[in-house]
Design a protein around this motif. Structure first.
Motif, PDB file in Angstrom:
ATOM      1  N   ASN B 152       0.845  -1.208   0.000  1.00 16.70           N
ATOM      2  CA  ASN B 152       0.000   0.000   0.000  1.00 16.70           C
ATOM      3  C   ASN B 152       0.880   1.257   0.000  1.00 16.70           C
ATOM      4  N   MET B 163      -3.583   6.845  -0.997  1.00 14.26           N
ATOM      5  CA  MET B 163      -2.548   5.822  -1.044  1.00 14.26           C
ATOM      6  C   MET B 163      -2.779   4.928  -2.276  1.00 14.26           C
ATOM      7  N   ARG B 165      -3.834   2.056  -2.336  1.00 10.76           N
ATOM      8  CA  ARG B 165      -5.146   1.409  -2.167  1.00 10.76           C
ATOM      9  C   ARG B 165      -6.255   2.113  -2.941  1.00 10.76           C
ATOM     10  N   GLN B 198      -9.306  -5.485  -0.736  1.00  8.67           N
ATOM     11  CA  GLN B 198      -8.772  -4.706   0.381  1.00  8.67           C
ATOM     12  C   GLN B 198      -7.905  -5.557   1.313  1.00  8.67           C
TER      13      GLN B 198
END
Lengths: 474, 474
Positions: B152, B163, B165, B198
């Protein structure tokens, strides 16, 4: 094999820690807690527990788990997919008394809130502190932030600000065994191990119950510009979207597309809706941008719109000159909220598709519905910039809607186009049969693995989102 | 209890599916694969497997799992925390041959890439297609996107773009048992069940091996504005940050703060660095904004800066007049890259703190280091807008750095201020002892639960990030 629930003992144990106002049973169970907004028939839960502290929520879970009694978490009960709908024999764990804003940290630009707080209260508190909460949806007055995060709510401004997930920095969750996990991080960057909050956001109360959260605050937008455009073909719609992404950059806050069947229903069938553009177009596009100040960004928006007109992408357009104009533009889009009254009972869909496939999907879906469901009207509209399409379909005047056929046809077409059966409303129980249309056997199996690991007794919202004995749909 | 690894049989089984170039053993193991950038002593893995297809990656995992042989995933080997550092007796599973861009979808604004592709290749391909990949870090030329997602990654523009992500729409992962889970979603909104990607983003290869990903593309910025400001107190720094959030809104792309000790090291000790502002200030702040066009946004940036000056928040400022100026401003911040050469061996930190606590933290940390580690110099700088602070600490001229003491003091101070021991670099092995300083026993226990559920044999990067027998640090 699920252990036998010991309901009586469970209620007794709960009553030892919750006062009379926090534990409602029998005739005291409010009608409010017997249904959400999914139109499923009401179900009376075993009891309604409504603790007013995070630890109280965890304690309810601990006691229910110890007695093998399932729990259905409830927030504002505005969900459309049945995620908060009660289950017979289960305790409804309502967050309605866990309300309030605990802190606004101006330096970090964060707000710490309790899960039962209505979204609108949060929006107003942010506004009063000089900040902005971009999450917004029709149910803002009654939906609770815990439910917004539990379903990873979307809304109109996702193209700019992302889903609810992107607005969360920290979370506190009561786990299935009654552990209270406090992870109220305020930092944008935090890579200290797995990002646990991601598991709970969008898991619809099947992995844990959110009790508090830290939200990221944004600066207030200085001005809003909007235009309603008539566009002649879908290729131009996609070019206009890319033009908006480039020309308006991070100011672009909405890109809503309405197909002609929708436009007719919204501006002819729904009374009192003004048509910002006249004439017949293949598509109607509402473009909105949030700028920093009117003088600089208003001119920029107008120049951008003119350039798109000159490029031949727009056939006709109205540009907002006032807040009233912008509101009138949005009313064409929000008119969908009146369909229940104007068109009657119908099936509503919240699907997602790759942007370039949307019009082909709409054609294919409409055509199958017309052929296979005689008399079926279907209208199409959505947040195209986010890949999100809404559909309303019905046989007008039918005594009972052929919902099973309509659902099957729409979701089969979604599957054929590689779309998702839920863009923003979630799966709950209503869409559970169709989840395998959008997720592979491997994905479903991994979801089940996670569910079993976090809730080995299957007491948290059992039967919602996924079944634990997963088989791939072929 | 871990089953006995059957290394010989495992290599034999791997050699049946991998050709000579894809399985390296013994003297053929390249030095490259024996270490990452964490400065841990090199370790020779059992073998280096480098399949060139996603299914090949999954097959390697399946075979290793069947023989109880652990696996260390490797990307560009630029990680600083030891996440990709080999483990004795483990197969190094390198993604270096799984490279290439599979698709750029202009309508959806997405790019599908293989995990071994270097970040810079991805940036260039986006640029050529008229898009922008906001992820950027010093190692761009050699780091691989799979590692960027596995850790990440952060970088300089997190305040605007988030980020790594936040840049991911879809993912494909090889799971610990050899299942290949393909979830290459392109839609911004997709709430069909748990958001599985995730789990893998930021888990440093302990839960699965990322094989492909769908990245979200952004529009190219039209212009970049920058200023370097001298500010007299930390209260003014925080006010300037909030002023930038409001006045520059979503255009704000960096807000970097340098403390005087850093400024001295960067502009006096490092040769060839120009000082954009003269005189002594309590803080030096680099503010950057990305606009849509120079004419509109250049003027806006200048007006905003003047307003901050008039409000008394800025003591002195230089505003960039050219790309060369902007580059020169950034050189004061990037000079940290020269500290290894100029200051010598040192301890480097990547911590996070609530914004309003940063200066108090810096004072407390500096003071403890000075008292408890005689002769210790510590300098402070970072991406303040994101809550991220970097520290470089050393005893100049020491034969060996008192690293254990420096680490302990810094991380104890982080714990005391409620910060995170890793803002962006991850935990790996290097920071694992300090993870309990930032995570509670409940959080660590849940991480272990997830790890055990997804990797029951503990073959994926064992011993990285978390220990499976977790106990809270007191």
């Amino acid at each position: 094999m699920i252990a036998q629930a010991r309901a009586g003992e469970c209620i007794q144990a709960l009553s030892a820690i919750l006062d009379r106002n926090a534990l409602l049973t029998g005739a005291d169970i409010p009608a409010r807690n017997t249904a959400d907004t999914s139109f499923l028939p009401p179900v009376r839960p075993l009891a309604v527990a409504r603790p007013d502290t995070p630890q109280g929520v965890a304690d309810v879970l601990r006691i229910c788990a110890a007695h093998d009694v399932p729990v259905v978490p409830q927030g504002g009960l505005t969900g459309l997919a049945g995620g908060a709908h009660p289950i017979e024999g289960a305790v409804a764990l309502s967050l309605e008394r866990l309300q309030g804003i605990e802190e606004i940290d101006a330096a970090a630009a964060t707000m710490t809130v309790r899960a039962g707080t209505p979204l609108e209260v949060i929006q107003k508190a942010a506004d009063e502190a000089g900040f902005f909460i971009p999450l917004d949806l029709g149910a803002r007055g009654s939906c609770a932030i815990g439910g917004n995060l539990g379903t990873n709510a979307g809304g109109n401004r996702v193209i700019r600000y992302g889903m609810a997930r992107e607005m969360v920095l920290g979370i506190e969750v009561a786990l299935a065994d009654g552990t209270l996990m406090t992870s109220l991080n305020k930092m944008i960057k935090n890579n200290a191990g797995f990002d646990l909050k991601q598991l709970f956001i969008g898991s619809e109360g099947t992995l844990g119950v959110i009790t508090r959260t830290v939200l990221r605050l944004h600066p207030q937008p200085g001005c809003t510009m909007a235009a309603l455009c008539g566009v002649d073909d879908y290729g131009s719609v996609v070019k206009l979207l890319n033009g908006a992404r480039r020309g308006l950059g991070p100011l672009l806050s909405a890109f809503e597309v309405m197909w002609p069947d929708y436009w007719h229903a919204a501006t002819v069938r729904v009374p009192g809706i003004r048509r910002p553009v006249e004439g017949d177009h293949a598509f109607y596009v509402l473009v909105e941008a949030q700028g920093l100040d009117e003088q600089v960004d208003g001119g920029r928006f107008q120049s951008w719109l003119e350039s798109q007109f000159e490029a031949g992408l727009i056939a006709d357009a109205a540009i907002s000159q006032s807040k009233a104009d912008t509101l009138a533009f949005w009313r064409t889009r929000d008119a969908a909220g009146e369909f229940q009254t104007v068109l009657g009972a119908h099936c509503a869909f919240d699907i997602g598709l790759p942007v370039d496939a949307m019009d082909d999907f709409a054609k294919a879906c409409r055509s199958r519905l017309e052929v296979e469901v005689p008399g079926c009207l279907s209208v199409y509209y959505g947040h195209i910039g986010d890949g999100n399409l809404h559909i309303v379909a019905l046989v007008e005047g039918a005594a009972t809607q052929p919902a099973a056929d309509i659902n099957r046809i729409v979701y089969e077409t979604v599957r054929a186009f590689g779309g998702t059966v839920s863009a923003e409303h979630g799966i709950g129980t209503v869409k559970k049969p169709y989840l395998p249309y959008s997720r592979s056997a491997e994905e479903l199996a991994l979801m089940a693995t996670i569910k079993k690991a976090l809730d080995p007794k299957n007491i948290l919202n059992p039967g919602k989102v996924i079944d634990l004995d997963v088989e791939a749909a072929s």
